[in-house]
Scaffold this motif. Sequence first.
Motif, PDB file in Angstrom:
ATOM      1  N   ARG A   2       0.848  -1.194   0.000  1.00  0.00           N
ATOM      2  CA  ARG A   2       0.000   0.000   0.000  1.00  0.00           C
ATOM      3  C   ARG A   2       0.881   1.242   0.000  1.00  0.00           C
ATOM      4  N   VAL A   3       0.594   2.145  -0.944  1.00  0.00           N
ATOM      5  CA  VAL A   3       1.378   3.364  -1.120  1.00  0.00           C
ATOM      6  C   VAL A   3       0.442   4.561  -1.070  1.00  0.00           C
ATOM      7  N   LEU A   4       0.803   5.557  -0.260  1.00  0.00           N
ATOM      8  CA  LEU A   4       0.068   6.823  -0.183  1.00  0.00           C
ATOM      9  C   LEU A   4       0.809   7.841  -1.034  1.00  0.00           C
ATOM     10  N   LEU A   5       0.150   8.305  -2.115  1.00  0.00           N
ATOM     11  CA  LEU A   5       0.785   9.239  -3.032  1.00  0.00           C
ATOM     12  C   LEU A   5       0.116  10.597  -2.876  1.00  0.00           C
ATOM     13  N   ALA A   6       0.881  11.616  -2.444  1.00  0.00           N
ATOM     14  CA  ALA A   6       0.369  12.972  -2.223  1.00  0.00           C
ATOM     15  C   ALA A   6       0.947  13.901  -3.274  1.00  0.00           C
ATOM     16  N   ALA A   7       0.070  14.600  -4.025  1.00  0.00           N
ATOM     17  CA  ALA A   7       0.494  15.486  -5.102  1.00  0.00           C
ATOM     18  C   ALA A   7      -0.209  16.821  -4.985  1.00  0.00           C
ATOM     19  N   PRO A   8       0.326  17.892  -5.621  1.00  0.00           N
ATOM     20  CA  PRO A   8      -0.323  19.215  -5.569  1.00  0.00           C
ATOM     21  C   PRO A   8      -1.709  19.170  -6.215  1.00  0.00           C
ATOM     22  N   VAL A  12      -2.206   1.914  -4.718  1.00  0.00           N
ATOM     23  CA  VAL A  12      -1.917   3.331  -4.535  1.00  0.00           C
ATOM     24  C   VAL A  12      -3.195   4.082  -4.147  1.00  0.00           C
ATOM     25  N   LYS A  13      -3.054   4.933  -3.146  1.00  0.00           N
ATOM     26  CA  LYS A  13      -4.118   5.874  -2.780  1.00  0.00           C
ATOM     27  C   LYS A  13      -3.610   7.269  -3.071  1.00  0.00           C
ATOM     28  N   LEU A  14      -4.285   8.008  -3.954  1.00  0.00           N
ATOM     29  CA  LEU A  14      -3.863   9.331  -4.384  1.00  0.00           C
ATOM     30  C   LEU A  14      -4.637  10.397  -3.611  1.00  0.00           C
ATOM     31  N   ILE A  15      -3.905  11.342  -2.983  1.00  0.00           N
ATOM     32  CA  ILE A  15      -4.526  12.431  -2.213  1.00  0.00           C
ATOM     33  C   ILE A  15      -3.833  13.730  -2.551  1.00  0.00           C
ATOM     34  N   ASP A  16      -4.494  14.824  -2.135  1.00  0.00           N
ATOM     35  CA  ASP A  16      -3.894  16.152  -2.264  1.00  0.00           C
ATOM     36  C   ASP A  16      -2.883  16.343  -1.140  1.00  0.00           C
ATOM     37  N   LEU A  17      -1.851  17.127  -1.413  1.00  0.00           N
ATOM     38  CA  LEU A  17      -0.827  17.376  -0.401  1.00  0.00           C
ATOM     39  C   LEU A  17      -1.402  18.004   0.868  1.00  0.00           C
ATOM     40  N   LYS A  18      -2.466  18.793   0.693  1.00  0.00           N
ATOM     41  CA  LYS A  18      -3.065  19.431   1.854  1.00  0.00           C
ATOM     42  C   LYS A  18      -3.753  18.418   2.775  1.00  0.00           C
ATOM     43  N   GLN A  19      -4.053  17.255   2.243  1.00  0.00           N
ATOM     44  CA  GLN A  19      -4.712  16.220   3.034  1.00  0.00           C
ATOM     45  C   GLN A  19      -3.713  15.254   3.696  1.00  0.00           C
ATOM     46  N   LEU A  20      -2.419  15.522   3.552  1.00  0.00           N
ATOM     47  CA  LEU A  20      -1.417  14.579   4.028  1.00  0.00           C
ATOM     48  C   LEU A  20      -1.512  14.345   5.526  1.00  0.00           C
TER      49      LEU A  20
END
Length: 809
Positions: free
Chosen positions: A338-344, A373-381
């Motif tokens: 499981r990978v948490l991917l945080a992007a702008p 992979v779970k993709l989230i916004d950086l603000k949600q990190l």
Amino acid sequence: MGLFFATPLLLAGIAAVAVPIALHMMMRRKPVKLEFPALRFLQQRNVVNRRRLRLRHLLLLLARIAAIVLFVLALSRPTIKGAGWLGDAEGPLSAVFLFDTAPRMEYREGNRTRLDEAKSLAREVIDKLPVASRVAIVDTSDGVAVFSPTITAAKAHLERLETGMPARSLVDGMSEAFRMLEASELPRKEMYVFTDLTNGAFPGDSSPRNVQAQHPSIPVLVVDVGVLAAEDFALGAVYIPNDRIAAGMPLRLSVATSRLGPDEDRSVAIELATSSGQYTRRAQQRLSWKSSTPTSAQFELTGLPVGVQQGRVLIEGSDALEADDERYFTVEVGAPWRVLLAAPFPAARTGLFLTEAIAPTTLKKAGTSRFDVKLIDLKQLVETAWDGFDAIVLVDPPAFPDRTWELLRDWIGTGKGLVTWLGPHAGDPLVFNTPASQTVLGAKLVRVWRSPDASNFMVLSSLDHPMVSAFRRVADSVGWEDFPVNRHWEIESIGLPPESDIQQKNPRGAQNNPPVSSTVVAQWRNGFPAIIEHPLGKGWAVVVTTPVSQAADDPQAWNILATGFEPWPFVMLANESVLYSIDRSERRNVITGNPASIRIDREGVTDAFVKTPKGDEFPVPVDIGKKIITVTATQEAGNYSIRAGAENDGIATGLSANFPTIATDVSRLSPELIVSSFAPEQRFARSEKELVRDVNLERIGAELFGWLIVLAAGAIVLDWWLANRFYAERDDTSQSASSAKDQWSDKTNASQVDQNQPSSSNGISAGKDLDGFGIDEKDPFVLVEGYSDPPPVSPQSGSVVKKRRRRRE
């Protein structure tokens, strides 16, 4: 090497060489002057005859001196000791027998292994040791090197020797043997080294010459039990991208192959172990084996069930060395990481490239993706719970508050992974570079480096680092220059401060230790770091100094790594960086002799039991805090099974150990390298006859009596031959002398000269019979007796004034 005499007092007889010298001096024939008319051609013969006579006398003198000296030396019974290599045999000695017990010593020739041959030769030497000698049997395994209490005990130790993974090199074994011999109280010392003289025995710069130079007084005999023209099919290292694969993912495996000998075709097969321990074949390939041309076999297995799977790769058929005909592997098939991917913002667009690179949509739908992979916004990190994730990927992160960096630091320290792709959102380096961010990233930002002419790209100068080692298979086809990087961050690698809390948790460091520096994995063409990594506690952090979040049509895009034509190098790099960052505390596939680590995710388990390939079992304690067992007894090559907990619902896992390639390398050292690797004048023995010869040459010695007597007889024969050759009577000389005497007699009988009258300048003085005569260099008008080949004398050459004749008795 030394020269010894059994009766040295007889050497005084060499003084007898004075006898022929004295006789030579006393018996020289003195010239007798004969007055004779001056003849020019006699003067010319003078110098030639004088030189010839001196040379003859000198040769005779030397032959007589040589005969006396050789005869006296023969009576003294000289013996050469040191023509062999051993010490004196008159008393007990200390002997160390060093054996190379690497797996390649199992090579068979004539249905006999190299180790069996070494044992046989060693028995011959041990049986000939003097009584009360001290013997030590030392090998390259991890055994204690000590002298055996008795010779019988040493023989028993010799019979127990077996091949296995060497714990020390042969050169280190020689150093240990020298240490033992230097500490021995016995004055006589010997060392025997039994090896096959292959590249595996002395890899790289490994050379015993320097070790021997430190102990010049201790003789060493190298017993060569190797095969001069070995033939072998060999499997090399097995490459598996990761010890763990996701359920539904195929197992991709490659194994190196090599051939020593003539070209031949053979098959390579892959088999998987069943629960009963039997192997079932899953795939097979027919390969063309070329001499000295390494190749590889590629396999892909699908449909593997969930759980730990063990298998082996083997060569069809048999050859002289079985140790390199099989290779073993263990993989765990389980749920995807499981990978948490945080992007702008918007994350769906800026994180698209990385998401598709590590977890393509097609593979996710098929259930064969290695990452979830779970993709989230950086603000949600910070708001997102990180429990259950194996790694976090930050795409172009901004300057986080220190609290965020501290949370990341603590989370990574538990054994997790972090991959950060730096980009334009980092902003001002002065704001971004805080102690907390530098602790997590292991570097500080300096400035943005620009290369608008598209001349900058990634360079993998070395593929030894595990993160980029996968590129070895495609190194020649990676065109990084096709993916230029216009901008990247220039960073400065730093070390963690000693007082950092995270370093205190790091098993590689502790308080008062030097800081842990970041490691540069790859560089840009301009020389600045492209990828760095460093440990944090039990986990790892990876930093890439350029982002992959910008679209291809963005004029401000920093690179085209992910948007260029067929960007498969970026896909490989993205996957390998995440895999590297994930907790690698488990090591299921190891080199024999190296420790293996297996995670035991079960509460209350304190012990596990390991079963070796030969069937032996032993317990291993579980590190309750880390939930890991460490197996250090991996000297045997093969698959190990591990069980822990109750029999019904316990844990069943395993590991694999393989010999290093160098341990099974039977290619022969070149003759030049053999000579240069050992001390000058190093002696080698390849057979029992040569071994016994070397023992006898030194312990008994090589007597020179026979040779000296033969040489003395030769000198006497030479003297006899020279004497008869130089002084044989010549018929032509006698006739010429007789004719001359007759003429002189007739002439002088006719003359009536008063004998009391002084002789005139043209008179002669007669002496002995004119067997030979010459000119006295002081008086050219005087004949000298003793010279051969006189010229004919004419009666008209002058009038004889005075004559003296001495009759020969």
